[in-house]
Enzyme design. Structure first.
Site, PDB file in Angstrom:
ATOM      1  N   ASN A  70      33.058  42.731  51.091  1.00  0.00           N
ATOM      2  CA  ASN A  70      34.422  42.211  51.198  1.00  0.00           C
ATOM      3  C   ASN A  70      35.408  43.377  51.006  1.00  0.00           C
ATOM      4  OD1 ASN A  70      33.832  42.459  48.349  1.00  0.00           O
ATOM      5  ND2 ASN A  70      35.720  41.339  48.000  1.00  0.00           N
ATOM      6  N   PRO A  71      36.725  43.158  51.112  1.00  0.00           N
ATOM      7  CA  PRO A  71      37.684  44.264  51.049  1.00  0.00           C
ATOM      8  C   PRO A  71      37.618  45.119  49.790  1.00  0.00           C
ATOM      9  CG  PRO A  71      38.750  42.348  51.984  1.00  0.00           C
ATOM     10  CD  PRO A  71      37.388  41.897  51.534  1.00  0.00           C
ATOM     11  N   CYS A  72      37.280  44.518  48.648  1.00  0.00           N
ATOM     12  CA  CYS A  72      37.262  45.280  47.389  1.00  0.00           C
ATOM     13  C   CYS A  72      35.862  45.686  46.956  1.00  0.00           C
ATOM     14  CB  CYS A  72      37.948  44.480  46.285  1.00  0.00           C
ATOM     15  SG  CYS A  72      39.660  44.087  46.655  1.00  0.00           S
ATOM     16  N   SER A  73      34.867  45.303  47.726  1.00  0.00           N
ATOM     17  CA  SER A  73      33.468  45.708  47.527  1.00  0.00           C
ATOM     18  C   SER A  73      32.789  45.126  46.291  1.00  0.00           C
ATOM     19  CB  SER A  73      33.335  47.243  47.500  1.00  0.00           C
ATOM     20  OG  SER A  73      33.552  47.762  48.788  1.00  0.00           O
ATOM     21  N   GLU A  74      33.383  44.106  45.669  1.00  0.00           N
ATOM     22  CA  GLU A  74      32.656  43.463  44.565  1.00  0.00           C
ATOM     23  C   GLU A  74      31.689  42.396  45.082  1.00  0.00           C
ATOM     24  OE1 GLU A  74      36.417  40.857  44.637  1.00  0.00           O
ATOM     25  OE2 GLU A  74      35.659  42.719  45.452  1.00  0.00           O
ATOM     26  N   SER A  97      42.813  33.641  44.581  1.00  0.00           N
ATOM     27  CA  SER A  97      44.075  33.118  45.098  1.00  0.00           C
ATOM     28  C   SER A  97      43.960  31.914  46.042  1.00  0.00           C
ATOM     29  CB  SER A  97      44.859  34.239  45.789  1.00  0.00           C
ATOM     30  OG  SER A  97      45.347  35.156  44.844  1.00  0.00           O
ATOM     31  N   GLY A 101      40.357  37.487  52.342  1.00  0.00           N
ATOM     32  CA  GLY A 101      40.090  38.808  52.903  1.00  0.00           C
ATOM     33  C   GLY A 101      38.707  38.852  53.527  1.00  0.00           C
TER      34      GLY A 101
END
Length: 526
Positions: free
Chosen positions: A392-396, A143, A216
């Site tokens: 990071n926030p989504c762990s990828e 984004s 994020g």
């Protein structure tokens, strides 16, 4: 990340005419006729209206030009989040997907030339190939690229400075005076925090910088001393959880990228921290309060009074567990937490007591998650530069503290040809184009701290993945939970990874390997 290339041994020939001409980093595939792919697409005029859970309109916009093939959901995302609204010279807003895509691809092409990746001819090819990929939804950037890239390059829009970027001419990190000349283009950040009051509030400020431009962040808070530990100036600390509540409130008050979504953040804590049980049960207990308030007549809407009165709702939480802890669980052994300031034992648990607390909390409210610290670091490509402590926030994205990653996703369904066969050439060309674009973005962007800017320039971490795997499997008639489906996923992931590394070596031939490669050569090649 760039791999070091092997120096080519060029065979001497009797005539220069027989020597093979070196190919550039990008070749035409989608746009071999040299024409602008945006002009070949059929468009329609649409509008977008978004309502909240109570049916109240919170956003609307009319007369926007979009491709005929785009779904209404895709149009809603473009219109509500990615179109630049107000402040654009001569027009009040971007009103077409063509404007958005052009500002992104033209900016990347210009930066590719400025930074030395592309000749003028190659930049034109790159621009068109990327336009085709974006308008046909073959792939998409994270984004912040859509939010921020090109606002200065195309419209000369300026924003508040104070971010950090790598300056090519001086080979140093400098501070921006204009936020959009070197825009924030990475979605995912990992930041460190030290056991210091000012350090905590510096992190709070830097999180706000990231949220403002749509990114994020994640942080491991295990350095922070626990409740009751002594302070150097006298007295005792209020503890980690009290500060996590402050960070949670700040994130809840921030709208990422000026849109209607909230900030994205990850909070990690090591399994040996003295406040680990409170952290594990944090959201679980707060959700119990919500139930009581809703039963008492307060609104159940997430933005309603019940949820506003509790904490812990604005982050994903993860517990970092080691192989030693997992062994203690298996063998029903004890597990000790330790004070941060003295290293002394704080409390002794049965390992299975903590394990079951994690399972119960996750079943109740989906948090905390688990991050397997030992395994993650066994796969670490740059361990000689430091350990991986958070995500990071989504762990990828998992890498060093104070680092950033630009993400992009390839739409697998778009790789099927008319016969339903997977087009490998189209797939690998898309990978090449995106890896090149993402690497250009590293030094075309700015970052919230000097250290993140330095690490981004030195490590050049990129995140390329795919989307729509489930749809692809359904179109191929494969059950999602089947051995055949797993083989397809494995093959696609293997091809994506190897092609990305291959393109990385081609970039390295022209731009040299990332500066921390030699230090990490053995684990990198492992």
């Amino acid at each position: 990340m760039h791999l070091q290339h092997q120096k080519c041994q060029t065979q001497k020939t009797s005539s220069p005419k027989k020597q093979k001409k070196e190919l550039g980093l990008i070749k035409p595939h989608f746009c071999k006729d040299g024409k602008d792919p945006l002009e070949k697409v059929k468009y329609r005029i649409t509008s977008s209206q978004i309502t909240n859970t109570e049916g109240k309109v919170i956003f609307s916009m009319d007369h926007i030009e979009v491709p005929e093939s785009w779904s209404q959901l895709a149009c809603d995302i473009l219109i509500s989040k990615y179109l630049r609204r107000n402040g654009v010279p001569q027009t009040e807003s971007e009103t077409s997907v063509k404007q958005v895509i052009k500002r992104i691809t033209k900016s990347l092409a210009k930066e590719g030339m400025r930074l030395g990746y592309l000749s003028k001819r190659e930049a034109d090819i790159f621009d068109k190939e990327l336009r085709y990929i974006l308008v046909h939804q073959i792939a998409a950037f994270n984004s912040p690229v859509w939010f921020n890239l090109g606002l200065w390059h195309e419209y000369k829009i300026e924003g508040q400075g104070g971010h950090y970027y790598w300056d090519k001419e001086s080979d140093t990190i400098k501070i921006t005076s204009n936020a959009f000349q070197y825009p924030q283009c990475s979605a995912c950040f990992i930041q460190s925090v030290e056991d210091d009051l000012m350090g905590l509030f510096d992190l709070l400020k830097n999180e706000a910088k990231l949220f403002k431009f749509g990114s994020g962040t994640g942080t491991n808070f295990s350095n922070i001393r626990a409740v009751g530990e002594k302070l150097s100036g006298g007295g005792t600390t209020s503890g980690l959880m009290s500060f996590l509540e402050v960070f949670d409130r700040a994130a809840g008050a921030t709208k990422s990228g000026g849109t209607t979504r909230r900030a994205a953040k990850m909070v990690c804590l090591d399994i040996d921290h003295p406040e680990i049980l409170s952290f594990i049960q944090w959201k679980q207990k707060e959700e119990q309060k919500v139930k009581v308030l809703i039963d008492g007549g307060y609104s159940s809407d997430f933005n309603g009074e019940a949820y506003k009165t509790i904490s812990g709702q604005n982050s994903n939480n993860s517990v970092r567990v080691t192989d030693e802890f997992m062994k203690a669980v298996e063998e029903d052994q004890e597990w000790q937490t330790t004070y941060r300031t003295t290293g002394e034992v704080a409390k002794t648990f049965k390992a299975r007591e903590l394990w079951e607390a994690i399972a119960k909390a996750a079943w109740t409210c989906a948090d905390p998650g688990l991050q397997f610290h030992s395994t993650i670091n066994e796969w670490h490509t740059c361990p000689h530069s430091g350990p991986i402590r958070a995500s990071n926030p989504c762990s990828e994205y998992m890498f060093l503290d104070n680092s950033a990653c630009n993400l992009a996703s390839i739409n697998l369904v778009k790789m099927l040809n008319q016969n339903g066969e997977f087009d490998i050439t189209k797939f690998t060309h898309t990978i090449d184009t995106l890896i090149l674009a993402q690497d250009i973005l590293v030094d075309a962007s700015s970052y919230p701290t000097q250290k993140i800017a330095e690490n981004s320039h030195q490590f050049r971490t990129l995140g390329l993945g795919y989307a729509n795997l489930g749809s692809l499997l359904m179109l191929k008639g494969l059950p999602y939970d089947s051995e055949e489906a797993r083989q397809v996923a494995a093959a696609l992931t293997s091809l994506l990874t190897s092609q990305a590394y291959l393109m990385s070596t081609q970039i390295s031939k022209k731009m040299k390997p990332f500066s921390e490669f030699e230090r990490n050569k053995t684990p990198m090649l492992k």
